[in-house]
Design an enzyme around this catalytic site. Structure first.
Site, PDB file in Angstrom:
ATOM      1  N   GLY A   1       4.215  -4.299  16.827  1.00 22.49           N
ATOM      2  CA  GLY A   1       4.417  -3.804  15.470  1.00 22.49           C
ATOM      3  C   GLY A   1       5.865  -3.424  15.236  1.00 22.49           C
ATOM      4  O   GLY A   1       6.414  -2.547  15.921  1.00 22.49           O
TER       5      GLY A   1
ATOM      6  N   GLY B   1       7.028  -2.153  12.452  1.00 26.98           N
ATOM      7  CA  GLY B   1       7.086  -1.284  11.280  1.00 26.98           C
ATOM      8  C   GLY B   1       7.996  -0.106  11.572  1.00 26.98           C
ATOM      9  O   GLY B   1       8.840  -0.150  12.477  1.00 26.98           O
ATOM     10  N   PHE B   2       7.790   0.983  10.824  1.00 27.65           N
ATOM     11  CA  PHE B   2       8.653   2.154  10.995  1.00 27.65           C
ATOM     12  C   PHE B   2       8.544   2.729  12.404  1.00 27.65           C
ATOM     13  O   PHE B   2       9.548   3.064  13.032  1.00 27.65           O
ATOM     14  CB  PHE B   2       8.293   3.226   9.971  1.00 27.65           C
TER      15      PHE B   2
ATOM     16  N   VAL C   1      -1.101 -10.374  17.742  1.00 21.91           N
ATOM     17  CA  VAL C   1      -1.782  -9.816  18.916  1.00 21.91           C
ATOM     18  C   VAL C   1      -3.281  -9.748  18.625  1.00 21.91           C
ATOM     19  O   VAL C   1      -3.701  -9.325  17.544  1.00 21.91           O
ATOM     20  CB  VAL C   1      -1.203  -8.423  19.257  1.00 21.91           C
TER      21      VAL C   1
ATOM     22  N   GLU D   1       2.195   5.322  -8.648  1.00 19.43           N
ATOM     23  CA  GLU D   1       3.446   4.572  -8.826  1.00 19.43           C
ATOM     24  C   GLU D   1       3.159   3.212  -9.445  1.00 19.43           C
ATOM     25  O   GLU D   1       3.875   2.744 -10.338  1.00 19.43           O
ATOM     26  CB  GLU D   1       4.160   4.438  -7.473  1.00 19.43           C
TER      27      GLU D   1
ATOM     28  N   ASP E   1       0.639   4.836  11.616  1.00 24.68           N
ATOM     29  CA  ASP E   1      -0.564   4.893  10.787  1.00 24.68           C
ATOM     30  C   ASP E   1      -1.840   4.521  11.534  1.00 24.68           C
ATOM     31  O   ASP E   1      -2.933   4.722  11.019  1.00 24.68           O
ATOM     32  CB  ASP E   1      -0.418   3.924   9.599  1.00 24.68           C
TER      33      ASP E   1
HETATM   34  C1  LIG Z   1       2.303   0.293  -1.046  1.00 23.99           C
HETATM   35  C2  LIG Z   1       2.678   1.391  -0.083  1.00 23.99           C
HETATM   36  C3  LIG Z   1       3.497   2.425  -0.507  1.00 23.99           C
HETATM   37  C4  LIG Z   1       3.867   3.434   0.381  1.00 23.99           C
HETATM   38  N1  LIG Z   1       4.686   4.422  -0.079  1.00 23.99           N
HETATM   39  C5  LIG Z   1       5.160   5.348   0.794  1.00 23.99           C
HETATM   40  C6  LIG Z   1       6.109   6.320   0.370  1.00 23.99           C
HETATM   41  O1  LIG Z   1       6.525   6.349  -0.791  1.00 23.99           O
HETATM   42  N2  LIG Z   1       6.577   7.205   1.301  1.00 23.99           N
HETATM   43  C7  LIG Z   1       6.141   7.178   2.600  1.00 23.99           C
HETATM   44  O2  LIG Z   1       6.609   7.966   3.418  1.00 23.99           O
HETATM   45  N3  LIG Z   1       5.212   6.298   3.017  1.00 23.99           N
HETATM   46  C8  LIG Z   1       4.706   5.373   2.142  1.00 23.99           C
HETATM   47  N4  LIG Z   1       3.786   4.454   2.566  1.00 23.99           N
HETATM   48  C9  LIG Z   1       3.235   4.570   3.927  1.00 23.99           C
HETATM   49  C10 LIG Z   1       4.195   4.025   4.962  1.00 23.99           C
HETATM   50  O3  LIG Z   1       4.658   2.762   4.577  1.00 23.99           O
HETATM   51  C11 LIG Z   1       3.461   3.977   6.285  1.00 23.99           C
HETATM   52  O4  LIG Z   1       3.096   5.287   6.634  1.00 23.99           O
HETATM   53  C12 LIG Z   1       4.314   3.388   7.388  1.00 23.99           C
HETATM   54  O5  LIG Z   1       4.658   2.060   7.064  1.00 23.99           O
HETATM   55  C13 LIG Z   1       3.593   3.439   8.726  1.00 23.99           C
HETATM   56  O6  LIG Z   1       4.421   2.872   9.692  1.00 23.99           O
HETATM   57  P1  LIG Z   1       3.770   2.111  10.933  1.00 23.99           P
HETATM   58  O7  LIG Z   1       4.935   1.701  11.781  1.00 23.99           O
HETATM   59  O8  LIG Z   1       2.692   2.909  11.537  1.00 23.99           O
HETATM   60  O9  LIG Z   1       3.078   0.823  10.316  1.00 23.99           O
HETATM   61  P2  LIG Z   1       3.690  -0.392   9.454  1.00 23.99           P
HETATM   62  O10 LIG Z   1       4.975  -0.007   8.823  1.00 23.99           O
HETATM   63  O11 LIG Z   1       2.564  -0.795   8.602  1.00 23.99           O
HETATM   64  O12 LIG Z   1       3.973  -1.483  10.576  1.00 23.99           O
HETATM   65  C14 LIG Z   1       2.952  -2.101  11.295  1.00 23.99           C
HETATM   66  C15 LIG Z   1       3.492  -3.422  11.817  1.00 23.99           C
HETATM   67  O13 LIG Z   1       2.553  -3.962  12.732  1.00 23.99           O
HETATM   68  C16 LIG Z   1       2.421  -5.340  12.518  1.00 23.99           C
HETATM   69  N5  LIG Z   1       1.100  -5.747  13.003  1.00 23.99           N
HETATM   70  C17 LIG Z   1      -0.101  -5.252  12.622  1.00 23.99           C
HETATM   71  N6  LIG Z   1      -1.088  -5.848  13.295  1.00 23.99           N
HETATM   72  C18 LIG Z   1      -0.509  -6.742  14.122  1.00 23.99           C
HETATM   73  C19 LIG Z   1      -1.010  -7.673  15.076  1.00 23.99           C
HETATM   74  N7  LIG Z   1      -2.330  -7.806  15.310  1.00 23.99           N
HETATM   75  N8  LIG Z   1      -0.144  -8.448  15.748  1.00 23.99           N
HETATM   76  C20 LIG Z   1       1.195  -8.340  15.524  1.00 23.99           C
HETATM   77  N9  LIG Z   1       1.725  -7.486  14.639  1.00 23.99           N
HETATM   78  C21 LIG Z   1       0.883  -6.677  13.950  1.00 23.99           C
HETATM   79  C22 LIG Z   1       2.598  -5.504  11.023  1.00 23.99           C
HETATM   80  O14 LIG Z   1       2.990  -6.822  10.681  1.00 23.99           O
HETATM   81  C23 LIG Z   1       3.676  -4.465  10.714  1.00 23.99           C
HETATM   82  O15 LIG Z   1       4.952  -5.019  10.786  1.00 23.99           O
HETATM   83  C24 LIG Z   1       3.392   3.422   1.707  1.00 23.99           C
HETATM   84  C25 LIG Z   1       2.559   2.383   2.143  1.00 23.99           C
HETATM   85  C26 LIG Z   1       2.211   1.370   1.259  1.00 23.99           C
HETATM   86  C27 LIG Z   1       1.320   0.234   1.729  1.00 23.99           C
END
Ligand SMILES: Cc1cc2nc3c(=O)[nH]c(=O)nc-3n(C[C@H](O)[C@H](O)[C@H](O)COP(=O)(O)OP(=O)(O)OC[C@H]3O[C@@H](n4cnc5c(N)ncnc54)[C@H](O)[C@@H]3O)c2cc1C
Length: 437
Positions: free
Chosen positions: A21, A23-24, A89, A181, A310
């Site tokens: 992942g 993401g953040f 994955v 939003e 998340d």
């Molecule tokens: C529309 C929207 C608006 C939002 N607005 C806000 C806001 O204003 N302020 C705020 O703080 N938060 C906001 N959030 C929440 C914030 O984006 C999440 O809390 C944050 O992205 C979580 O980070 P993460 O790294 O856990 O997951 P993510 O950022 O979701 O990253 C997960 C990564 O894992 C990858 N992945 C998943 N499954 C697999 C797999 N099986 N194989 C390979 N890769 C995989 C995905 O492609 C992704 O790149 C918002 C979310 C959304 C959807």
């Protein structure tokens, strides 16, 4: 699947940390490992890191996808101990210590960080997904953008008043920050900007509804800010329906209690479910599939497996769970990276994780936002300014941060929306209205 970089081969005796992942949370963990004597491999199903908080701006034609996404390879290109793999994955073998990737060879690990985020939850009504897409990925956002823009295009030529009304009715389901939003942005698009491009659609032709089953919008914020958000949306012309659960969704309508609202564009912002990481590990999860992790984010008694962001349920010192927001994911990812780096170097582990909560914000249209900063509550233009500065600031790592700020400023000053492109339509949605129904 892309190949591994040179760093993999040259230091093959050093510990291998696999982060699933980008993401953040995943990227923060990778960055925190930049000085570690280790090989770091980041695996993601997309080749880009996405700034999800601005997805709704793509969905409402304010920003382009490239403004809020950047290739993972380019983000990590300076980090010589890191490699990137593009792949989906599908499972973990805890005994063999390998990650399974669809269509590719297994990847072995010494330490594993699962940062796979969350997806939409339709509360068991997954068949609603086609009619009411949510926005979680770039594809989702461009699909919703196309739906909105096509609805206007079709309404422009539709002579049947009922069908025209359905085309110009937009329903957003879910009154959390994303729903608020999204509803505000659709209302602004419909009322202030897009209608100037059409001949037969006036600002008051469009109807935007925001439906929330709970008693108020933005339930994580204080009541006064929820009330302010509702009032601001209503000033923009959004009809806010509180305390009413959606009981059915079709391509033609939304049932809210006993009422059927004919609508061609429906957006889902009502619920999230954790990724499948909990199932891969056979871990204990909450009802939303979030893995219960220990205070160091390790999972199921395994000191080499961590989960973050998340996809986890992390209980804080005060008994509350870490919120599913970007700053929490970033801070926790950085913590895990530092923890693993300390273990590899034989240093003392960092002291236990404590989240620095800077507050919650939600924007409502172009010049209004509510912000809960603990003791300080902001609303109106000041809230919007803070929201804008914070979001541009947090686009750190995005080379085009300045470009995004300029796009915003331009759109703000001119009411222009530069990216009203209808692209990537799948055939089903691109069909004439009668056939798609
Ligand atoms: C529309 C929207 C608006 C939002 N607005 C806000 C806001 O204003 N302020 C705020 O703080 N938060 C906001 N959030 C929440 C914030 O984006 C999440 O809390 C944050 O992205 C979580 O980070 P993460 O790294 O856990 O997951 P993510 O950022 O979701 O990253 C997960 C990564 O894992 C990858 N992945 C998943 N499954 C697999 C797999 N099986 N194989 C390979 N890769 C995989 C995905 O492609 C992704 O790149 C918002 C979310 C959304 C959807």
């Amino acid at each position: 699947m892309a190949g591994e970089s040179q760093a993999h081969e040259t230091h093959s005796s050093s510990p291998h940390i696999v982060i699933v992942g980008a993401g953040f949370a995943g990227l923060a963990a990778a960055h925190a490992l930049k000085d570690a004597k280790a090989r770091v491999t980041v695996i993601d199903r997309h080749n880009y890191h996405l700034f999800q908080p601005l997805l709704y701006q793509v969905a409402t034609a304010s920003l382009s996808p490239g403004d809020i996404a950047q290739p993972v390879r380019s983000i990590l290109k300076e980090q010589t101990n890191a490699s990137v793999l593009l792949g989906e994955v599908t499972g973990i073998d805890k005994t063999a210590r390998t990650v399974r990737i669809a269509g590719g060879p297994d990847v072995s690990y010494d330490y594993l960080v699962l940062a796979t985020g969350a997806r939409h939850s339709y509360f068991g009504k997954d068949h609603w997904a086609k009619a009411a897409p949510g926005i979680k990925t770039i594809d989702d956002a461009t699909r919703v953008r196309a739906n909105i823009l096509l609805a206007f295009e079709r309404a422009e030529v539709e002579i049947n008043p009922e069908r025209r009304r359905a085309l110009l009715t937009f329903v957003v389901i879910g009154g959390g920050p994303t729903g608020v939003e999204m509803a505000g942005a659709i209302a602004e698009l419909a009322r202030n900007s897009i209608t100037r491009d059409f001949r037969s659609i006036t600002p008051h032709c469009a109807r935007v509804l925001l439906v929330e089953a709970g008693p108020r919008l933005l339930p994580v914020m204080p009541q006064a800010l929820s009330d302010e958000a509702k009032a601001a949306l209503e000033r923009l012309g959004v009809e806010v329906c509180l305390g009413k659960a959606v009981t059915n969704v079709t391509r033609e309508s939304v049932a809210v209690g006993d009422e059927h609202i004919a609508a061609k564009t429906i957006v889902w912002a009502a619920g999230v479910r954790a990724s499948e990481a909990g199932q891969w590990l056979d871990a204990t999860t909450d009802r939303a599939g979030r893995i219960f992790v220990k205070s160091d984010f390790s999972v199921g008694g395994r000191s080499e497996i961590f989960a973050v962001g998340d996809t986890v349920a992390f209980k804080q010192g005060d008994g509350t769970f870490l919120p599913g927001v970007a700053p929490a994911a970033k801070q926790a990812g950085a913590y895990i990276g530092a923890l693993i780096a300390a273990r590899i170097a034989g240093r003392t582990a960092p002291k236990s994780f404590a989240y620095s909560d800077f507050g919650n914000m939600a924007t409502i249209g172009r010049r209004n936002a509510v912000a809960d900063l603990g003791r300080v509550h902001l609303k109106g233009f000041i809230g919007w300014l803070l929201w804008s500065v914070a979001h541009v600031y947090f686009l750190i790592g995005f080379r085009n941060r300045l470009g995004v700020a300029m796009s915003w400023a331009w759109s703000y000053l001119t009411y222009q929306r530069g990216v009203r492109l209808i692209t990537g339509r799948d055939m089903e949605i691109a069909m004439p209205l009668e056939e798609a129904a």
